[in-house]
Design an enzyme around this catalytic site. Structure first.
Site, PDB file in Angstrom:
ATOM      1  CB  SER A   1       0.742  -4.192   3.892  1.00  0.00           C
ATOM      2  OG  SER A   1       0.720  -2.885   4.431  1.00  0.00           O
TER       3      SER A   1
ATOM      4  N   GLY B   1       3.686   0.454  11.749  1.00  0.00           N
ATOM      5  CA  GLY B   1       4.670   1.246  11.003  1.00  0.00           C
ATOM      6  C   GLY B   1       4.021   2.485  10.395  1.00  0.00           C
ATOM      7  CG  HIS B   2       1.133   2.130   7.265  1.00  0.00           C
ATOM      8  ND1 HIS B   2       0.827   0.785   7.278  1.00  0.00           N
ATOM      9  CD2 HIS B   2       1.624   2.384   6.033  1.00  0.00           C
ATOM     10  CE1 HIS B   2       1.116   0.261   6.106  1.00  0.00           C
ATOM     11  NE2 HIS B   2       1.601   1.201   5.330  1.00  0.00           N
TER      12      HIS B   2
ATOM     13  CD  GLN C   1       3.067   1.897  -5.718  1.00  0.00           C
ATOM     14  OE1 GLN C   1       2.629   3.043  -5.720  1.00  0.00           O
ATOM     15  NE2 GLN C   1       3.769   1.436  -4.699  1.00  0.00           N
TER      16      GLN C   1
ATOM     17  CG  LEU D   1       5.792  -3.616  12.078  1.00  0.00           C
ATOM     18  CD1 LEU D   1       4.677  -2.824  12.761  1.00  0.00           C
ATOM     19  CD2 LEU D   1       5.693  -5.076  12.462  1.00  0.00           C
TER      20      LEU D   1
ATOM     21  CG  MET E   1       0.017   1.768  -1.701  1.00  0.00           C
ATOM     22  SD  MET E   1       0.457   0.846  -3.182  1.00  0.00           S
ATOM     23  CE  MET E   1       1.400  -0.486  -2.473  1.00  0.00           C
ATOM     24  N   GLY E   2      -2.767   1.544   2.341  1.00  0.00           N
ATOM     25  CA  GLY E   2      -3.715   0.878   3.233  1.00  0.00           C
ATOM     26  C   GLY E   2      -3.136  -0.379   3.856  1.00  0.00           C
TER      27      GLY E   2
HETATM   28  O1  PAF Z   1       5.011   3.120   0.176  1.00  0.00           O
HETATM   29  C1  PAF Z   1       3.844   3.032  -0.254  1.00  0.00           C
HETATM   30  O2  PAF Z   1       2.923   2.582   0.436  1.00  0.00           O
HETATM   31  C2  PAF Z   1       3.551   3.469  -1.684  1.00  0.00           C
HETATM   32  O3  PAF Z   1       4.607   3.191  -2.520  1.00  0.00           O
HETATM   33  C3  PAF Z   1       3.145   4.942  -1.781  1.00  0.00           C
HETATM   34  C4  PAF Z   1       4.271   5.873  -1.346  1.00  0.00           C
HETATM   35  C5  PAF Z   1       1.921   5.216  -0.915  1.00  0.00           C
HETATM   36  C6  PAF Z   1       2.795   5.292  -3.236  1.00  0.00           C
HETATM   37  O4  PAF Z   1       1.744   4.507  -3.707  1.00  0.00           O
END
Ligand code: PAF
Length: 288
Positions: free
Chosen positions: A195, A45-46, A70, A193, A39-40
Site C-alpha cells: 500500500s 497482494g491482499h 502499530q 506490492l 489495513m485497507g
Molecule cells: O499486515 C498488516 O496489514 C497489519 O500489520 C495487520 C496484520 C493487518 C495488523 O494490523
C-alpha cells in the site's frame, strides 16, 4: 450490519457483535471460516490472500482496520491511504463474504489497557527500527483472531517477520487457528506490492524495483556458500548505488526464527531488507 449497496454487494460488520453473529451462523451451518486481516488500501497482494483463504474455507472474512498501536508518532498513520468503498468492491470481487471494518472504539474502547509482546522474534530487524510495531501488531491480531474465531488466517510473506511473530503468538496463546502464509505478489520489475508504493514518485518508483534485484543477487550468493557478512555488506552498497537514500538493514537469517548465521548459510534461510527512498520506507524478503 450494513451493506455498501451502491458500491458493492459485500456485507459490512462494524461491531464485534455483528461479526460474531455472522461467523457463528456459518459455523452452525457446518462451514469453515477463513480470515484475512488488513489495513485497507487493498491491492492484488491482499486479494491473492483472500483467494487463498477461499481455497481453504467455505467463507472468508477480511478486516480493514488501520491500527494506531502499530504506528510510532513520527510514522504515517494520518496519511495512510483509506478507501473503504473501493476496498469493499475489491474484496467482493475476490470472493470475500464479509468485511469487518470496526471503528477505533470497537477495537480499543475507553480504558483499554492490554498489550501483547512477543519477545525474541520481534526484537531485531523491523523491531529494532520500528520498536512500536510488533507489540501493536500482536495486540490487534490477537484481538482480531479472538473476535473472528476463524479456522484459518492468511498472512502475506511480504511481511515475513510479522508472519513469524504471528505464528509464535498463536502457538504461545493456543489460539485455535491455522496460520497460512501467502506468497508475495510483485510488479513486473520485482517490486513487492505494498500500500505504501502509492507514496512513490515516478522517479522513485523506477528505483524501487532494484531492491528485489539486490535481494535476488544476495540469495544467489548465499546459495553458493559465500560468507553471509560479506553478502550483507555488498547488498547494502548495491541498494545504495541503485538510488535508495538509506538502507536500514540487509540480513540473511534462519527462516524459522531469524537467528543469524556465523559464516555461510547452513539451513533454510531468508534474506530480508528495509530501505528508504525519500520519505517512503520499503521492505522486502526472499527465500534462500
Ligand atoms: O499486515 C498488516 O496489514 C497489519 O500489520 C495487520 C496484520 C493487518 C495488523 O494490523
Amino acid at each position: 450490519m450494513s451493506s455498501l449497496a451502491e458500491t458493492s454487494p459485500l456485507a459490512v460488520a462494524r461491531t464485534v457483535q455483528a461479526l460474531r453473529e455472522t461467523v457463528q451462523g456459518w459455523r452452525k451451518a457446518g462451514e469453515r471460516v477463513g480470515f484475512v486481516p488488513t489495513m485497507g488500501a487493498l491491492h492484488e497482494g491482499h486479494l491473492s490472500l483472500v483467494r487463498l483463504a477461499r481455497e481453504q474455507a467455505d467463507r472468508v472474512v477480511a478486516s480493514v482496520f488501520v491500527n494506531p498501536k502499530q504506528f510510532a508518532p513520527t510514522e504515517d498513520l494520518d496519511r495512510y491511504p483509506r478507501q473503504e468503498a473501493e476496498d469493499a468492491r475489491l474484496l467482493a470481487s475476490a470472493g470475500c463474504d464479509l468485511l469487518f471494518a470496526p471503528g477505533p472504539e470497537a477495537i480499543y474502547p475507553p480504558g483499554f489497557s492490554t498489550a501483547i509482546t512477543v519477545a525474541g522474534v520481534s526484537d531485531d530487524l523491523e523491531g529494532a527500527f520500528r520498536p512500536q510495531m510488533f507489540g501493536g501488531v500482536a495486540t490487534v491480531v490477537a484481538k482480531l483472531l479472538i473476535q473472528a474465531a476463524p479456522d484459518v488466517a492468511v498472512f502475506g510473506e511480504k511481511d515475513y517477520q510479522q508472519l513469524l511473530v504471528i505464528k509464535r503468538l498463536v502457538a504461545d496463546l493456543d489460539l485455535p487457528v491455522r496460520i497460512v502464509p501467502g506468497p508475495t505478489v510483485r510488479e513486473d520489475d520485482g517490486l513487492a506490492l505494498s500500500s505504501r508504493n502509492a507514496y512513490l514518485t515516478p522517479e522513485q518508483r523506477m528505483i524501487a524495483g532494484r531492491l528485489n534485484l539486490a535481494l535476488a543477487d544476495a540469495a544467489r550468493r548465499a546459495r553458493k556458500g559465500e560468507p553471509v557478512a560479506v553478502i550483507e555488506k555488498d547488498t547494502v552498497a548495491e541498494i545504495g548505488e541503485a538510488g535508495f537514500d538509506s538502507v536500514d538493514y540487509v540480513a540473511i537469517r534462519d527462516a524459522e526464527d531469524l537467528a543469524p548465521f556465523v559464516g555461510a548459510v547452513n539451513g533454510p534461510a531468508r534474506v530480508l531488507a528495509a530501505a528508504r527512498i525519500g520519505a517512503t520506507r520499503l521492505i522486502d524478503n526472499l527465500p534462500i
